[in-house]
Design an enzyme around this catalytic site. Structure first.
Site, PDB file in Angstrom:
ATOM      1  N   LYS A 145       0.830  -1.217   0.000  1.00 37.68           N
ATOM      2  CA  LYS A 145       0.000   0.000   0.000  1.00 37.68           C
ATOM      3  C   LYS A 145       0.858   1.258   0.000  1.00 37.68           C
ATOM      4  O   LYS A 145       0.446   2.269  -0.568  1.00 37.68           O
ATOM      5  CB  LYS A 145      -0.984  -0.004   1.176  1.00 37.68           C
ATOM      6  CG  LYS A 145      -2.000  -1.146   1.073  1.00 37.68           C
ATOM      7  CD  LYS A 145      -3.453  -0.729   1.240  1.00 37.68           C
ATOM      8  CE  LYS A 145      -4.343  -1.856   0.734  1.00 37.68           C
ATOM      9  NZ  LYS A 145      -5.696  -1.858   1.218  1.00 37.68           N
TER      10      LYS A 145
ATOM     11  N   LYS B 107      -5.912 -11.254  -8.591  1.00 32.25           N
ATOM     12  CA  LYS B 107      -7.250 -11.500  -8.044  1.00 32.25           C
ATOM     13  C   LYS B 107      -8.195 -10.322  -8.338  1.00 32.25           C
ATOM     14  O   LYS B 107      -7.729  -9.186  -8.476  1.00 32.25           O
ATOM     15  CB  LYS B 107      -7.187 -11.810  -6.546  1.00 32.25           C
ATOM     16  CG  LYS B 107      -7.182 -10.625  -5.655  1.00 32.25           C
ATOM     17  CD  LYS B 107      -7.416 -11.011  -4.198  1.00 32.25           C
ATOM     18  CE  LYS B 107      -7.454  -9.717  -3.401  1.00 32.25           C
ATOM     19  NZ  LYS B 107      -8.274  -9.682  -2.252  1.00 32.25           N
TER      20      LYS B 107
ATOM     21  N   LYS C 101     -11.759  -4.943  -5.378  1.00 29.18           N
ATOM     22  CA  LYS C 101     -12.660  -3.794  -5.501  1.00 29.18           C
ATOM     23  C   LYS C 101     -11.912  -2.494  -5.759  1.00 29.18           C
ATOM     24  O   LYS C 101     -12.489  -1.525  -6.195  1.00 29.18           O
ATOM     25  CB  LYS C 101     -13.611  -3.688  -4.306  1.00 29.18           C
ATOM     26  CG  LYS C 101     -12.991  -3.638  -2.929  1.00 29.18           C
ATOM     27  CD  LYS C 101     -14.127  -3.477  -1.909  1.00 29.18           C
ATOM     28  CE  LYS C 101     -13.900  -4.241  -0.627  1.00 29.18           C
ATOM     29  NZ  LYS C 101     -12.712  -3.824   0.132  1.00 29.18           N
TER      30      LYS C 101
HETATM   31  P1  ATP Z   1      -9.200  -4.015  -1.811  1.00 28.86           P
HETATM   32  O1  ATP Z   1      -9.142  -4.030  -3.314  1.00 28.86           O
HETATM   33  O2  ATP Z   1      -9.909  -2.801  -1.238  1.00 28.86           O
HETATM   34  O3  ATP Z   1      -7.913  -4.348  -1.130  1.00 28.86           O
HETATM   35  P2  ATP Z   1     -10.486  -6.601  -1.904  1.00 28.86           P
HETATM   36  O4  ATP Z   1     -11.552  -6.591  -2.959  1.00 28.86           O
HETATM   37  O5  ATP Z   1      -9.217  -7.278  -2.245  1.00 28.86           O
HETATM   38  O6  ATP Z   1     -10.218  -5.147  -1.388  1.00 28.86           O
HETATM   39  P3  ATP Z   1     -10.852  -7.169   0.921  1.00 28.86           P
HETATM   40  O7  ATP Z   1     -11.650  -6.056   1.531  1.00 28.86           O
HETATM   41  O8  ATP Z   1      -9.382  -7.208   1.154  1.00 28.86           O
HETATM   42  O9  ATP Z   1     -11.166  -7.258  -0.650  1.00 28.86           O
HETATM   43  O10 ATP Z   1     -11.437  -8.557   1.370  1.00 28.86           O
HETATM   44  C1  ATP Z   1     -12.687  -8.792   1.911  1.00 28.86           C
HETATM   45  C2  ATP Z   1     -12.922 -10.285   1.888  1.00 28.86           C
HETATM   46  O11 ATP Z   1     -13.187 -10.723   0.543  1.00 28.86           O
HETATM   47  C3  ATP Z   1     -11.730 -11.116   2.368  1.00 28.86           C
HETATM   48  O12 ATP Z   1     -12.219 -12.165   3.164  1.00 28.86           O
HETATM   49  C4  ATP Z   1     -11.117 -11.645   1.079  1.00 28.86           C
HETATM   50  O13 ATP Z   1     -10.477 -12.892   1.254  1.00 28.86           O
HETATM   51  C5  ATP Z   1     -12.328 -11.779   0.158  1.00 28.86           C
HETATM   52  N1  ATP Z   1     -11.940 -11.596  -1.239  1.00 28.86           N
HETATM   53  C6  ATP Z   1     -11.526 -10.426  -1.787  1.00 28.86           C
HETATM   54  N2  ATP Z   1     -11.274 -10.575  -3.110  1.00 28.86           N
HETATM   55  C7  ATP Z   1     -11.521 -11.878  -3.393  1.00 28.86           C
HETATM   56  C8  ATP Z   1     -11.434 -12.663  -4.591  1.00 28.86           C
HETATM   57  N3  ATP Z   1     -11.073 -12.121  -5.738  1.00 28.86           N
HETATM   58  N4  ATP Z   1     -11.783 -13.964  -4.542  1.00 28.86           N
HETATM   59  C9  ATP Z   1     -12.180 -14.515  -3.381  1.00 28.86           C
HETATM   60  N5  ATP Z   1     -12.271 -13.839  -2.218  1.00 28.86           N
HETATM   61  C10 ATP Z   1     -11.953 -12.533  -2.209  1.00 28.86           C
END
Ligand code: ATP
Ligand code: LTN
Length: 335
Positions: free
Chosen positions: A115, A197, A200
């Site tokens: 980050k 992955k 969001k």
């Molecule tokens: P950011 O992009 O804001 O870092 P993110 O979309 O990666 O966020 P998080 O807020 O870090 O998501 O994660 C929230 C939950 O969703 C966690 O339990 C994470 O394991 C799950 N998660 C996030 N992205 C995925 C994905 N692509 N596939 C499966 N599980 C996911």
């Protein structure tokens, strides 16, 4: 004191719009956990402040995430669903835990490194101490189990280290939490860069299916999904990451095995397959959208849930906080 059910704690940052990755990998799997565990789910809005937010947008998004938790089937009568910032004990314990955490430990956190590289103009102290606040979230509720994705394992490890350090000095104050990895739960990849992955915070809107996307947007994004030139629908993540991701999504949503999906689409083109995946995901989200709209129209219901659950969370959190304050020697407040 003998606990009846184990305590389970999880949450998501209140930043951005939830994706089908968040839904399939986390939210969907949380829905029935209350049958076996006492569940707490936070909307982690204090953590979101580590990245600069537009206040109006942030407020709207955070409320939408709370609403989406409920629309996805998390019952606020059976789970304690609340905003982190509504329970001041998180910030208070977070501070105390900062004083039991070494800079050397925080320096090793890969999320901080990632980050900081991404937001080089705003490497703030909150980003650095993100893991101590997360440890406070978990430890306040004496949580036994914490469902998390692989990227949060390091944060759970430091939480355990801090809790053990504290317990070694002051006696058994905190339950030492374990990671919890549900049996189902795929890792959904980006539709544009399928070796990354789905996330969001991805800037490319075509890479991500948001839970609020309508049918047309969903189908359009799946149609544009990056695949390969082989024209064979086969699960092979190393060589065919795009198609394998689509197979995985289709398989989770329909409950069919990878082999059955391969058989169903044998001899068919990528266009037909992408269309089918888009349709099934849109069908899956239809009832979710309806429920979300109903909830958004009834402000009083969500307000009521937010208030009741924050009070319930505060009751449990304060019990731990008072104990910690006493142990470290803070002067008792006269009430
Ligand atoms: P950011 O992009 O804001 O870092 P993110 O979309 O990666 O966020 P998080 O807020 O870090 O998501 O994660 C929230 C939950 O969703 C966690 O339990 C994470 O394991 C799950 N998660 C996030 N992205 C995925 C994905 N692509 N596939 C499966 N599980 C996911
Ligand atoms: N860091 C987590 C969100 C989070 C969390 C928590 C998860 C904050 N506090 C406590 C589990 C328990 C994330 O980015 N997914």
């Amino acid at each position: 004191m003998e606990k009846e059910k184990k305590i389970l704690y999880s949450g998501m940052q209140a930043t951005g719009k939830l994706t089908i990755g968040n839904y399939i990998g986390a939210l969907k799997n949380w829905v029935n956990l209350h049958e076996d565990y006492d569940c707490f789910f936070g909307v982690m809005d204090l953590h979101s402040l580590t990245v600069r937010q537009n206040p109006a947008e942030f407020r709207k998004n955070a409320r939408l995430i709370y609403t989406q938790y409920v629309a996805a089937g998390l019952d606020p009568e059976k789970n304690c669903i609340y905003f982190q910032s509504h329970v001041p004990a998180h910030a208070e314990l977070g501070w105390i835990l900062n004083c039991f955490t070494y800079m050397g430990e925080l320096n090793r956190m890969t999320q901080f490194k990632d980050k900081s590289a991404k937001h080089a103009d705003n490497i703030n102290a909150g980003l650095y101490t993100y893991p101590t606040l997360m440890a406070a979230d978990i430890l306040l509720y004496q949580s036994d189990l914490v469902p998390i994705g692989a990227d949060q394992k390091q944060h759970l490890e430091i939480c355990r280290d801090i809790a053990e350090r504290f317990n070694n000095i002051y006696g058994d104050v905190f339950t030492i939490p374990e990671g919890f990895f549900p049996k189902t739960g795929a890792r959904i990849m980006s539709l544009q860069e399928p070796d990354k992955k789905m996330s969001k915070s991805d800037e490319n809107e075509n890479a991500t299916i948001y839970l609020i996307d309508d049918r047309d947007a969903i189908i359009r994004k799946f149609k544009r999904a990056v695949t390969d030139s082989e024209a064979v629908i086969k699960y092979d993540p190393a060589n065919k990451p795009g198609i394998s991701n689509l197979i995985e999504i289709y398989s989770v949503v329909t409950g069919k095995s990878f082999e059955d999906v391969e058989k169903e689409f044998a001899g068919k083109g990528y266009g037909d397959f992408k269309m089918a995946v888009g349709e099934t995901v849109a069908d899956m989200l239809d009832p979710f959208h309806k429920r979300c709209d109903e909830l958004l129209a009834d402000k009083t219901y969500i307000d009521h849930c937010m208030k009741e659950n924050a009070e319930k969370a505060a009751y449990f959190a304060n019990k731990t906080l008072r104990k910690v304050q006493k142990k470290v020697g803070l002067t008792e407040r006269i009430r």
